[in-house]
Design an enzyme around this catalytic site. Structure first.
Site, PDB file in Angstrom:
ATOM      1  N   LYS A 167       0.854  -1.187   0.000  1.00  0.00           N
ATOM      2  CA  LYS A 167       0.000   0.000   0.000  1.00  0.00           C
ATOM      3  C   LYS A 167       0.892   1.239   0.000  1.00  0.00           C
ATOM      4  O   LYS A 167       1.946   1.261   0.653  1.00  0.00           O
ATOM      5  CB  LYS A 167      -0.899  -0.022   1.240  1.00  0.00           C
ATOM      6  CG  LYS A 167      -1.981   1.051   1.261  1.00  0.00           C
ATOM      7  CD  LYS A 167      -2.915   0.840   2.451  1.00  0.00           C
ATOM      8  CE  LYS A 167      -4.026   1.882   2.504  1.00  0.00           C
ATOM      9  NZ  LYS A 167      -4.961   1.647   3.630  1.00  0.00           N
ATOM     10  N   SER A 245      -9.728   1.403   2.439  1.00  0.00           N
ATOM     11  CA  SER A 245      -8.936   2.205   1.540  1.00  0.00           C
ATOM     12  C   SER A 245      -7.804   1.434   0.849  1.00  0.00           C
ATOM     13  O   SER A 245      -7.149   1.986  -0.029  1.00  0.00           O
ATOM     14  CB  SER A 245      -8.315   3.374   2.333  1.00  0.00           C
ATOM     15  OG  SER A 245      -7.396   2.892   3.301  1.00  0.00           O
ATOM     16  N   SER A 269     -10.164  -0.724   6.582  1.00  0.00           N
ATOM     17  CA  SER A 269      -9.462  -0.597   5.301  1.00  0.00           C
ATOM     18  C   SER A 269      -8.744  -1.855   4.823  1.00  0.00           C
ATOM     19  O   SER A 269      -8.256  -1.889   3.685  1.00  0.00           O
ATOM     20  CB  SER A 269      -8.463   0.558   5.366  1.00  0.00           C
ATOM     21  OG  SER A 269      -9.136   1.781   5.265  1.00  0.00           O
TER      22      SER A 269
END
Lengths: 603, 92
Positions: A167, A245, A269
């Protein structure tokens, strides 16, 4: 389903903090190694509560934080090398379809080289990235160079030569780290996040940095809110959320663009995109993994974790990522890292799979009622504002079909667990559950997000793009309300420990709240599919556990996945032929989220 | 005053609080467009969101009143281990 009449797991609770670890893990009759007792049974949960209080107070007062030593009195962990799948059993599928454990078995046996594996993924990224938009940065040249080194080196362990996607809020030395935000758009860190350093030291290869919601809010978008990553299960329709996310991290793994990925979770997330994309997502206990070198969102709620193909892959990742880090006080004084990979190996008696440890699953009210606990987080970028009556009716019908499918999948999942030896019991909500888990108390996180970004807020609020609203709101919550909220959070934790986990070992969850709020571990895993919109979308189950109960969660899901195949199902390969007009255009034509979505749907 | 009886604040009162707090913190919203739903953020939307937040969150938090003797604030965490030593020995 039975009522709860006896303690979870029968009368098998071991003396807390006592006991002597065997020199070597015992094995069952078929050679499957056993683990004496999961760590959740060995800990006094009161210590966790006290520790959480200290941590919160340290944040509130800005004082130095010296955590009590939760590890005192615990037996040292006994670890063994993970048992990798027999390469002969996994060659029927393409490498990009394999789990990380299966790939590791092939690499160990030198039937597949890291160089070949990196090329497989880079080819797929080349082919599909324009459509999927899973990545911010693809480090192709560096990945190929690292793969050549790994190919020539002796095998180091299950991460040796494994291409991973990180990420884009994990610091990567010398590699752009943007968090999809204007604030970090040119940021190139000069050190690696601790979690990435651990993975890299285990032999992993950085394949690229993945798309995410700006500053880890909402689904993946550009900083100004235009949707980027699509859900690969519906790549033709950007209105189908990929989850947020850690959207790109999930997409990369689901579509076979990377062997595994990392994410962060503050409000769902990891578990949300995992659920929406058919993956196994693990958010560990607060402090299991260091947050040093990760762009902050909320100091007391940020958790690094992994989005994986199955529980065994998640265990391999967590095994490397977890552990104390002097640079992150949240990780110090905790129980030693146990043997997650052994915990995630299915246990068999003859041909029958059984749970590694006796496990009681708690089911909260409403879990098996259509329309209750069915996500509720909405579809990012799929606003119902301005829709006509006919379209609203159609969406209501879709929701009903989906809710029915969810209940059926949940019932089947619980039934499967019972066949594996689990007890399933109904448990009531603890006192004040609705109040303590309401959005007002969830909003207590916002000042923590505002404070580290004050300089940027003062400089130019436009740097926050579409995510500005929660940062402004965090500035507005007075200190007494903040402290009252933190007190309520600790009360909620005690209610969960006493009210829920006195009756079960794991509890079903439908939302990341409140476990994200109180730092307890969560795992999401695929349990079915539904077709309310005319195409298959995954359905997920989610379990929460006691502090440091990751072994318990991994063992339970590994057993479930040994007798089901939902985790093997992959999104359809998109039709990229030139005449295919159903493929979405690049942003901004993929739709957008607005400031209200970001505030309402959180992270 | 009972937290549940906190009077409803007008938009003007809330806006005064918001603008004062932002000014005190050195945060300037004037760089945003006034009313432009196509922009990533505009003043109208940010203020509307802030008013919603202030109407929903602080009062709801203060309306929950834990027993301050038995559930001490986390600024004094040592007391936590005493407060929760026995099952059920805590109160909201």
């Amino acid at each position: 389903m039975r009522g709860s009449g006896r303690p979870p797991g029968g009368n098998r609770r071991v003396a807390k903090g006592r006991g002597t670890a065997p020199a070597r893990p015992p094995e069952t009759s078929d050679g499957t190694p056993t683990v004496p007792a999961p760590q959740d049974l060995q800990l006094d949960r009161r210590f966790f509560l006290q520790r959480m209080g200290l941590l919160t107070a340290a944040v509130a007062t800005g004082s130095a934080f010296v955590p009590p030593d939760l590890a005192a009195g615990l037996p040292p962990p006994v670890r063994r090398p993970p048992r990798l799948p027999d390469p002969r059993s996994v060659q029927a599928v393409q490498p990009w379809q394999m789990t990380l454990a299966e790939l590791a078995g092939l690499v160990k046996a030198r039937q597949l080289s890291p160089t070949e594996l990196v090329d497989v993924y880079l080819d797929r990224i080349d082919r599909y990235e324009g459509l999927l938009m899973a990545f911010n940065t693809v480090t192709a040249d560096a990945a190929r160079a690292a793969a050549r080194t790994a190919t020539d080196a002796p095998w180091e362990g299950p991460l040796h030569g494994m291409p991973l996607a990180l990420k884009d809020n994990y610091y990567t030395q010398g590699v752009l780290t943007t968090a999809n935000s204007y604030i970090y758009e040119k940021f190139v860190p000069d050190f690696d996040a601790t979690c990435w350093a651990h993975l890299r030291d285990g032999g992993a290869i950085l394949l690229g940095k993945t798309q995410m919601g700006p500053l880890a809010t909402t689904r993946a978008t550009t900083p100004d809110g235009h949707n980027t990553t699509v859900n690969p299960w519906a790549a033709h329709d950007p209105s189908v959320s990929p989850g947020g996310s850690s959207s790109g991290s999930a997409c990369a793994v689901a579509m076979g663009l990377a062997a595994c990925s990392t994410g962060t979770q503050t409000g769902g997330s990891i578990t949300d995109p995992s659920s929406r994309q058919g993956l196994t997502g693990l958010k560990p206990t607060m402090g299991r993994c260091s947050l040093h070198g990760i762009v902050p969102l909320t100091y007391t709620r940020d958790h690094p974790g992994t989005l994986a193909r199955d529980a065994r892959d998640a265990a391999i990742m967590l095994q490397a990522m977890a552990g104390p880090d002097p640079s992150d006080p949240r990780t110090l004084g905790l129980p030693p890292v146990p043997d997650f990979t052994t915990a995630a190996e299915p246990v068999r008696t003859g041909s029958a799979v059984k749970l590694r440890w006796p496990t009681t699953i708690g089911v909260l009210p409403g879990y098996l009622e259509a329309g209750r606990g069915s996500g509720g987080r909405g579809e990012y970028g799929r606003s119902s504002r301005g829709l006509g009556q006919r379209e609203r009716a159609r969406r209501r019908q879709e929701a009903q079909v989906r809710a029915g499918s969810e209940v059926a999948a949940r019932k089947a999942m619980l039934s499967t667990f019972e066949s594996l030896g689990a007890r399933v019991v109904e448990i009531p909500f603890p006192d004040d559950w609705e109040t303590l888990t309401a959005s007002a108390f969830n909003n207590v996180r916002l000042p923590e997000r505002t404070e580290p970004f004050m300089d940027a807020l003062r400089k130019d609020v436009r740097l926050f793009g579409v995510s500005l609203s929660p940062w402004i709101n965090g500035l507005l919550l007075p200190a007494p309300e903040y402290l009252r909220g933190q007190r309520a959070k600790l009360l909620l934790l005690s209610r969960v420990l006493d009210g829920i986990f006195s009756q079960c070992d794991v509890v079903v969850q439908t939302e990341p709240y409140p476990f994200d709020m109180i730092g307890l571990p969560l795992i999401a895993f695929p349990i079915g599919s539904e077709a309310s919109r005319g195409f298959d979308l995954p359905l997920a189950g989610m379990f929460g556990a006691l502090p440091f109960g990751e072994e318990r969660l991994l063992a339970a899901v590994a057993a479930y996945q040994a007798v089901t195949d939902w985790h093997h199902r992959r999104p359809p390969e998109p039709d990229l032929s030139a005449g295919n007009r159903t493929l979405p255009s690049p942003p901004p034509a993929r739709g957008r989220v607005d400031i209200h979505h970001v505030m309402e749907h959180g992270e | 005053m009972d937290a549940s009886r906190i009077p409803e604040l007008t938009d003007d009162e809330l806006d005064a609080y918001i603008h004062g707090r932002l000014k005190m913190a050195g945060v300037d919203l004037s760089v945003l467009p006034e009313d432009d739903s196509s922009a990533p953020a505009d003043r109208k939307g940010i203020l509307a969101g802030a008013r919603r937040f202030l109407r929903s969150t602080p009062a709801a938090i203060l309306a929950f009143e834990p027993d301050v003797q038995r559930v001490p604030p986390t600024l004094y965490p040592a007391a936590r281990s005493v407060a929760v030593r026995k099952e059920g020995n805590h109160a909201g």
